[in-house]
Structures are given as C-alpha cells and as structure tokens.
Design an enzyme around this catalytic site. Structure first.
Site, PDB file in Angstrom:
ATOM      1  N   HIS A  12       0.831  -1.192   0.000  1.00 40.96           N
ATOM      2  CA  HIS A  12       0.000   0.000   0.000  1.00 40.96           C
ATOM      3  C   HIS A  12       0.874   1.253   0.000  1.00 40.96           C
ATOM      4  O   HIS A  12       0.380   2.361   0.180  1.00 40.96           O
ATOM      5  CB  HIS A  12      -0.919   0.007   1.228  1.00 40.96           C
ATOM      6  N   LYS A  16       7.195   2.597  -2.548  1.00 42.76           N
ATOM      7  CA  LYS A  16       7.775   1.310  -2.911  1.00 42.76           C
ATOM      8  C   LYS A  16       7.468   0.983  -4.370  1.00 42.76           C
ATOM      9  O   LYS A  16       8.303   0.420  -5.082  1.00 42.76           O
ATOM     10  CB  LYS A  16       7.258   0.210  -1.992  1.00 42.76           C
ATOM     11  N   ASP A  78       9.832  -8.282   1.745  1.00 43.12           N
ATOM     12  CA  ASP A  78       9.869  -8.032   3.179  1.00 43.12           C
ATOM     13  C   ASP A  78      11.313  -7.761   3.538  1.00 43.12           C
ATOM     14  O   ASP A  78      12.221  -8.466   3.072  1.00 43.12           O
ATOM     15  CB  ASP A  78       9.338  -9.235   3.972  1.00 43.12           C
ATOM     16  N   SER A  79      11.531  -6.734   4.304  1.00 40.30           N
ATOM     17  CA  SER A  79      12.905  -6.348   4.586  1.00 40.30           C
ATOM     18  C   SER A  79      13.024  -5.803   5.994  1.00 40.30           C
ATOM     19  O   SER A  79      12.029  -5.472   6.650  1.00 40.30           O
ATOM     20  CB  SER A  79      13.386  -5.309   3.569  1.00 40.30           C
ATOM     21  N   GLY A 172      12.639   4.676   7.551  1.00 41.02           N
ATOM     22  CA  GLY A 172      13.083   3.630   8.476  1.00 41.02           C
ATOM     23  C   GLY A 172      14.384   3.990   9.176  1.00 41.02           C
ATOM     24  O   GLY A 172      14.541   5.081   9.729  1.00 41.02           O
ATOM     25  N   ASP A 174      17.279   4.423   7.755  1.00 40.02           N
ATOM     26  CA  ASP A 174      18.240   5.032   6.846  1.00 40.02           C
ATOM     27  C   ASP A 174      19.098   6.128   7.485  1.00 40.02           C
ATOM     28  O   ASP A 174      20.297   6.214   7.192  1.00 40.02           O
ATOM     29  CB  ASP A 174      17.525   5.607   5.620  1.00 40.02           C
ATOM     30  N   LYS A 203      21.086   5.380  -3.695  1.00 35.62           N
ATOM     31  CA  LYS A 203      20.671   4.288  -2.819  1.00 35.62           C
ATOM     32  C   LYS A 203      20.189   3.092  -3.633  1.00 35.62           C
ATOM     33  O   LYS A 203      20.514   1.936  -3.310  1.00 35.62           O
ATOM     34  CB  LYS A 203      19.564   4.769  -1.874  1.00 35.62           C
ATOM     35  N   HIS A 208      19.507  -3.264  -0.822  1.00 37.74           N
ATOM     36  CA  HIS A 208      19.118  -4.659  -0.636  1.00 37.74           C
ATOM     37  C   HIS A 208      17.895  -4.995  -1.478  1.00 37.74           C
ATOM     38  O   HIS A 208      17.804  -6.083  -2.048  1.00 37.74           O
ATOM     39  CB  HIS A 208      18.841  -4.923   0.841  1.00 37.74           C
TER      40      HIS A 208
END
Length: 226
Positions: A12, A16, A78-79, A172, A174, A203, A208
């Site tokens: 959502h 992303k 998922d991270s 997050g 970062d 970035k 990742h």
C-alpha cells in the site's frame, strides 16, 4: 495500456511502487513498458497478517495472498535491519521495534539507546530484503485462485550503525545506517553518507531491495514477457 500484462506489487506504499518500477525499468529496458504495475492498495486489497518467521516467509505470504485474491501475478518484499551485536535483531520486527508499527524515529532512537555502549567497531549491520514473485494457475475463473509457481531471492546491503541520525531522504533506519558501498561523490569527498543522505538513484544502485528484485528479473521476464 494495450498489449501489456498486469503485475501486482503487494504493498500500500506508493513509494515502494516507484522504487520497484525504477528497478524493473533499468533491468528490463523497453520490455518494462509491457508490464502494467498495480498495487494492492489500488485494488483495495487488505494487508495480510505477516506472521512468518523470516523475511522469505513474509514476502511469500504477501505475494500468495494477492495471487489468490486476484488471479494476477504478484511481487512482494519483506525487509529489515539486522544488527550483528543484537543477534540479528531487529530483523523481521524492524518496523515495530519500538512497539508501534511504522514509527521510524521511535524505532531508530530505541535502537541507538540499545547500542549506546557498543564501540564503533562492533556496530556492524545489514539491511536484508527477501523478494517473492508468485504466478497463478491458468484457466481459473474465480477466487481463491491457485498458485502456479513461486520464486524468492535475497539481497543484502552491508554497513554499520552510527550514533546520531543524518539525512532527510529514505525512511526507516536510513538516517543511522552507513552502507559500506558509497557513491562516487562520497569517495571523492572522503565523507561517508548515510542511506538518508544519498539520492534515490544512489541508494537504489546499492540497496538490498534492488539486489533482491534484480535477482527475480529473469523469472519475471520468462513468466510475463517471453
């Protein structure tokens, strides 16, 4: 769009979607135009309960949930942050480390407090992402749709935790994470950047999530384009 295939990003989070679209555009080139990206939010799909015991399990359950509800192929990730001295914590609890989901500042302030007495040499950490690509069974007309195939790939961004937040970009953890891989401008200046001080392009080149999704591109191309 005409002559395109739909791919649902199980999120959502509009940010992303932008990041994943950029990654696919870089890796698929002109073929990326043949994929119409949608989000679970745009389709008004609920968020499934992320009760997996690993990043891989949570990524798969999110992608599977979208496929079963829509009959469309789905990609999910998922991270989280893995801190070595904390025994791989926060890990899958990264987004709710402080006890509230998504409170970025409270999360990293708690982590900094927990690491206050840890010397710099022992503050190594990595962001890890599991990305899943799941396709539906063909020929079904109603939900729940079956699963045809699924792939999961991992990507890491290694670095260390600093003592004070720096930077306004990202999200997050970062602002407190300095990646080992640095952009050219940081190498030239001799001043390492946190993830939050990097541009999205800088970035994205080392992240990742980029590494995990790039590893899925062959499966995506084979299933949706070839």
């Amino acid at each position: 769009m005409s002559n395109t295939v739909k791919l649902v990003v199980a999120t959502h989070n509009a940010g992303k979607l932008v990041e994943i679209r950029r990654i696919l555009a870089e890796d698929l080139g002109e073929d990326a135009d043949r994929i119409e990206l949608l989000t679970a939010g745009e389709l008004n799909l609920p968020d499934p309960v992320e009760d997996g015991a690993s990043f891989e399990q949570n990524a798969l359950l999110k992608a599977r949930d979208v496929v079963r509800r829509t009959g469309l192929p789905a990609i999910a990730d998922d991270s989280g942050l893995i801190v070595d001295v904390l025994g791989a914590a926060p890990g899958i609890l990264s987004a709710r480390w402080c006890g509230r989901h998504g409170d970025d500042v409270a999360n990293y302030e708690l982590l900094l407090a927990q690491l206050a007495d840890i010397p710099d040499r022992n503050r190594t950490a990595r962001f890890r992402c599991a990305a899943a690509f799941v396709t539906p069974e063909e020929g079904q007309s109603e939900a729940p749709y079956g699963i045809h195939n699924e792939n999961v790939e991992l990507g890491d961004m290694c670095g260390r935790i600093i003592r004070e937040p720096r930077g306004e970009h990202g999200f997050g953890y970062d602002p407190i994470f300095v990646p080992n891989d640095q952009p050219q401008r940081a190498k030239e200046s001799g001043e390492e950047l946190t993830s939050a001080e990097m541009t999205p392009e800088e970035k994205n080149a080392i992240s990742h999530r980029s590494k995990a999704i790039q590893a899925l591109v062959r499966s995506i191309r084979r299933a949706l384009i070839d």
